[in-house]
Design an enzyme around this catalytic site. Structure first.
Site, short mmCIF file in Angstrom:
data_model
loop_
_atom_site.label_atom_id
_atom_site.label_comp_id
_atom_site.label_asym_id
_atom_site.label_seq_id
_atom_site.Cartn_x
_atom_site.Cartn_y
_atom_site.Cartn_z
N SER A 260 0.86 -1.18 0.00
CA SER A 260 0.00 0.00 0.00
C SER A 260 0.90 1.23 0.00
O SER A 260 2.12 1.12 0.04
CB SER A 260 -0.88 0.01 1.25
OG SER A 260 -0.09 0.36 2.37
N LYS A 261 0.26 2.38 -0.01
CA LYS A 261 1.03 3.63 -0.07
C LYS A 261 1.97 3.79 1.12
O LYS A 261 2.95 4.53 1.03
CB LYS A 261 0.08 4.82 -0.16
CG LYS A 261 -0.50 4.96 -1.54
CD LYS A 261 -1.10 6.33 -1.75
CE LYS A 261 -1.76 6.39 -3.12
NZ LYS A 261 -2.96 7.21 -3.11
N ARG A 262 1.63 3.12 2.23
CA ARG A 262 2.52 3.18 3.40
C ARG A 262 3.93 2.69 3.05
O ARG A 262 4.90 3.06 3.68
CB ARG A 262 1.99 2.27 4.52
CG ARG A 262 0.92 2.86 5.38
CD ARG A 262 0.55 1.91 6.49
NE ARG A 262 0.16 0.58 5.98
CZ ARG A 262 0.87 -0.52 6.14
NH1 ARG A 262 2.01 -0.49 6.79
NH2 ARG A 262 0.45 -1.67 5.63
N HIS A 263 4.01 1.80 2.06
CA HIS A 263 5.30 1.23 1.70
C HIS A 263 6.07 2.11 0.72
O HIS A 263 7.15 1.74 0.28
CB HIS A 263 5.10 -0.15 1.06
CG HIS A 263 4.53 -1.15 2.01
ND1 HIS A 263 3.21 -1.55 1.96
CD2 HIS A 263 5.09 -1.83 3.04
CE1 HIS A 263 2.98 -2.45 2.91
NE2 HIS A 263 4.09 -2.62 3.58
N GLY A 264 5.51 3.25 0.35
CA GLY A 264 6.18 4.11 -0.64
C GLY A 264 5.36 4.16 -1.91
O GLY A 264 4.18 3.83 -1.90
#
Ligand code: GLU
Length: 496
Positions: A260-264
């Site tokens: 997800s966006k949390r991972h970049g």
């Protein structure tokens, strides 16, 4: 009522079974996600390898969430990756009349029925079931209505949905990735295929389109496994031949959670703008759920087409590691000839102010020489531009203040002496050659009782503004005598 099938579309041209036709079917509700790009790539590779066709279908039936901008982002992303599609793009929304006709055919053949239960009634029954801790499943009450009653309700204009009657037994298929997958049909309720406003449910639209597009292999993410039994039942009810199915593993971040966006960055375009090469992106993506066997990793597009196989498809979740992507990019970057690299690097060099649009420099032998000179140490096009910058000697040159502090001002007196002596020694040379420079600079190191590297490093910082560069003598040759000497003098002045 028993489960029956209806005849296949009479007008449909039959194609030889061996022609592979696959599709990528994104919903245009955002950017092109790396997971979507991986699905597109696997389908594309399979089509190219099998001499088949790769089709693109934009699943734009969700009018509220679909945007033209997102459709464009999908085209741009696929074009950048070089995943060209065959035939015209299919827009799912344009096929509404066929979706409705297919649902009707199932209704007419008795494979589906009208359901007049309202959303409120269903919600209430769902709540009751939840209160007594029972799993809710539609109880088929409308399937038991007498034909006269149905006709009367229709004549009265009562709204209805069309529900598919899930047959008895179980639904299984031989998945290319997972082997046999089976679902007991009793766990699947009679699902809606057409809403009361006449629009199809996702599974209805997909099956109707896949049949019409004569898709032979449906290959997509694992998140669609639970849709597959319903889709298979619809194929059967419509009398169509089943495609083969492949479900690719989910992509996780390094922490093992769904990407997800949390991972970049998760948009393909983000990586494009970060200076990743399309072939490196493809090579990185192809290893997310597939392996050519052995420890082979770096492959050209042609090699990927050749090596891609059903056998190498993996089941376990794939891990998205951007460090690996950077590494992969470096591998591809250094394997490219300068002539091939130059056009790919153009946009980054323009953005960084090193070149202008249609700059003749970009096709000059000097520029190619420069790219060959710096490319080995680069992982991204941004690195390439950064490492190439000091050799654009007509541009203003400054050294990052942090580097001035850490490398020129730290042992200021010694550094100043080293730089001044090196300048004098280099200035005295009659030939600007690596051999002559080496002899002169080693003599400076000896005079100061230092290892040669201790002399080379401040020179490197002085002339490139960086602690990383190709061999220092080649750097001095590439920058040229006058500019090198001038930068050395300026750096010496900063060492205070
Ligand atoms: N539109 C679906 C999605 O974006 C894909 C449907 C399919 O591949 O069958 O997830």
């Amino acid at each position: 009522m028993s489960h029956r099938t209806v005849p296949h579309h009479a007008s449909q041209p039959r194609i030889p079974h061996h022609v592979v036709r696959v599709r990528f079917a994104p919903s245009p509700t955002g950017y092109l996600h790396v997971g979507g790009a991986r699905t597109a790539l696997f389908n594309w590779l399979y089509a190219r390898q099998q001499g088949g066709q790769f089709l693109l279908r934009i699943e734009d039936t969700d009018k509220a969430r679909s945007t033209d901008e997102s459709t464009r982002a999908i085209f741009d992303g696929l074009n950048w990756l070089g995943l060209n599609w065959d035939e015209d793009v299919v827009y799912q929304g344009a096929n509404l009349p066929r979706h409705q006709a297919d649902a009707r055919r199932m209704l007419d053949a008795g494979a589906a029925y009208r359901c007049f239960c309202t959303p409120e009634e269903l919600e209430q029954r769902r709540k009751l079931a939840a209160a007594s801790k029972e799993a809710f499943k539609y109880d088929r009450r409308c399937d038991r209505l007498a034909p006269d009653e149905v006709s009367k309700r229709v004549a009265d204009g009562m709204p209805f949905v069309i529900r598919f009657r899930v047959p008895e037994g179980e639904t299984s298929w031989d998945d290319i990735v997972h082997e046999t997958i089976s679902f007991p049909n009793k766990d699947i309720e009679d699902f809606v295929i057409l809403r009361s406003d006449g629009t199809p449910i996702y599974n209805m639209a997909v099956v109707s389109d896949d049949i019409a597009m004569r898709i032979t292999h449906v290959m997509r993410g694992d998140d669609h496994i639970s849709n597959t039994p319903k889709q298979i039942q619809l194929y059967r009810a419509l009398g169509a031949e089943l495609p083969r199915f492949a479900h690719f593993p989910m992509i996780h971040g390094l922490d093992g959670k769904k990407l997800s966006k949390r991972h970049g960055a998760t948009a393909v375009s983000d990586y494009q703008h970060l200076g990743i090469l399309p072939q490196a992106m493809n090579n990185f993506l192809v290893l997310l759920g597939w392996s050519p066997g052995g420890d082979r990793e770096v492959m050209s597009m042609d090699e990927m087409i050749q090596l891609f196989s059903e056998k190498g498809l993996l089941r376990k979740a794939a891990v998205f590691d951007t460090k690996k992507l950077d590494w992969m990019n470096g591998q591809h970057l250094s394997r490219l000839s300068a002539e091939a690299l130059a056009p790919l690097a153009m946009a980054t060099f323009i953005r960084e102010g090193l070149l202008t649009e249609n700059d003749p420099t970009a096709t000059s032998p000097e520029f190619y020489k420069l790219l060959d000179f710096v490319k080995e140490r680069c992982r991204t096009l941004d690195d390439l531009a950064r490492l190439a910058r000091p050799y654009f000697t007509k541009l203003p040159f400054t050294i990052d203040p942090a580097l001035v502090d850490s490398h020129l001002r730290k042992d200021a007196a010694v550094t100043k002496a080293l730089l001044t002596d090196s300048t004098t020694a280099l200035e005295a040379l009659t030939g600007w050659t690596p051999e002559a420079m080496e002899a002169a600079l080693r003599a400076v190191a000896e005079k100061h009782g230092l290892a040669a590297g201790k002399v080379f490093q401040p020179i490197r910082v002085a002339v490139t503004g960086s602690t990383v560069s190709p061999g220092i003598f080649e750097v001095l040759v590439q920058i040229g005598r006058d500019v090198s000497l001038q930068r050395l003098k300026e750096a010496a002045a900063l060492a205070t």
